[in-house]
Design an enzyme around this catalytic site. Structure first.
Site: not given
Ligand code: ATP
Ligand code: LTN
Length: 334
Positions: A117, A199, A202
């Site tokens: 980050k 990946k 969100k």
């Molecule tokens: P951000 O974009 O805000 O970092 P994110 O969508 O990557 O958010 P996180 O808030 O980091 O999600 O993670 C929430 C949960 O969802 C975690 O347990 C993470 O392992 C899971 N997760 C996030 N993205 C994925 C994905 N693409 N596939 C499977 N699991 C996911």
């Protein structure tokens, strides 16, 4: 009977819950929630963590409330689990300060997420970003957590949590339960529809890259139709076919069918027919969720009542741990 294990996890209310969050994390939360004899589940919307990147206040407030409704809509049940906002329980911020004093700058600086980050946001490497895992440790330790369901990317933070807890326990006397990570073996990783080597996330600004669990059916169909694939035409799961592999993983996760079974059916039918089938399966899985979400959002009073009730339950537990900590470190009683 053995004591129930306390399960704790959190998610940042940034953007909407994606299909990736749902398949990779939240469905696992739901499974644990249903095993009432074995687990006592606490799930938190970690809004304080989201402050490490700059948020637009009006949008942030709206998104966080919608996020809460989304979690209820997917099936988190406030009668079975505690569901609450991190910022509504002040003990999180208070314990973070104490734990900051038990965390070395070197340790925090070695965290992969902090390094990544910092590289990405060179103009805003704030103290919160560095203390992010300490706030996460406070979340977990306040509830005397046994198990923390998280993705593999959070494992390092959990190890730091364990180190901090053991350090504190050794300096005083046993105060915190030492938590264990709970990383599901089957938790599929869902990839971005625009770049299937990355990946699905969100906070991705590219709307076509993610499917939100509350997207309308037509939007879901369109996004899957546009999903990046390859220039062959055979539907099969194979090294290098990132786009198709991702769609097969999604289809399998929402239908419960095996990837082989799906590939056998669509192998020679062309990508258009295959994408159509994936889209329909996703729409069907998400339809009841979206309907529940809309009902919940139309009843703000009910939402606020559920939030308050979760906050109170969390507060009661957190309060007990924090006063124990304050006593042990020698702060004068109030
Ligand atoms: P951000 O974009 O805000 O970092 P994110 O969508 O990557 O958010 P996180 O808030 O980091 O999600 O993670 C929430 C949960 O969802 C975690 O347990 C993470 O392992 C899971 N997760 C996030 N993205 C994925 C994905 N693409 N596939 C499977 N699991 C996911
Ligand atoms: N850092 C985690 C979210 C998170 C969390 C927690 C997870 C904050 N506090 C406590 C488990 C337990 C993430 O980015 N997924």
């Amino acid at each position: 009977m053995e004591k129930k294990k306390t399960v704790y996890s959190g998610i940042q209310p940034t953007g909407c819950l994606t299909l990736g969050n749902y398949i990779g994390a939240i469905r696992n939360w739901l499974k644990l929630q249903e095993e009432l004899e074995e687990y006592f589940c606490i799930y938190s919307i970690v809004d304080l963590h989201a402050l490490t990147t700059r948020q637009n206040p009006a949008l942030f407030r709206k998104t966080a409330l919608s996020f809460f409704a989304q979690l209820l809509a997917v099936g988190l049940d406030p009668e079975k689990s505690i569901l609450y906002f991190q910022s509504h329980v002040p003990q999180h911020a208070e314990l973070t300060w104490v734990l900051n004093c038990f965390t070395y700058v070197g340790e925090a600086g070695r965290m992969t997420q902090f390094k990544e980050k910092s590289r990405k946001h060179k103009d805003n490497i704030n103290m919160g970003l560095m203390s992010y895992p300490v706030l996460m440790a406070a979340d977990i330790l306040l509830y005397q957590t046994d198990l923390v369901p998280v993705g593999i990317d959070q494992k390092q933070h959990l190890e730091l949590t364990r180190d901090i807890a053991m350090r504190f326990n050794a300096a005083y006397s046993p105060t915190f339960t030492i938590p264990q990570p709970y990383i599901p073996k089957t938790g599929a990783k869902i990839c971005s529809l625009s770049d299937p080597t990355a990946k699905m996330s969100k906070s991705d600004p590219d709307e076509n890259a993610t499917i939100s669990i509350i997207d309308p059916p037509q939007a879901i169909m369109n996004k899957i139709k546009r999903a990046v694939t390859d220039c062959e035409s055979v539907v099969e799961y194979r090294e290098g076919k990132h786009g198709i592999n991702n769609l097969l993983t999604i289809f399998s996760a929402v239908s419960g069918r095996s990837i082989e079974d799906i590939a056998d059916e669509y192998r020679n039918k062309g990508y258009a027919a295959f994408k159509n089938a994936v889209g329909e399966a996703v729409v069907e899985e998400l339809r009841p969720i979206r309907e529940r979400y809309e009902k919940l959002m139309a009843d703000k009073e009910y939402l606020m009542q559920v939030i308050r009730s979760g906050d109170e339950k969390a507060d009661r537990i957190a309060r007990r741990t924090l006063s124990k900590v304050y006593r042990k470190i020698g702060l004068v009683e109030r």
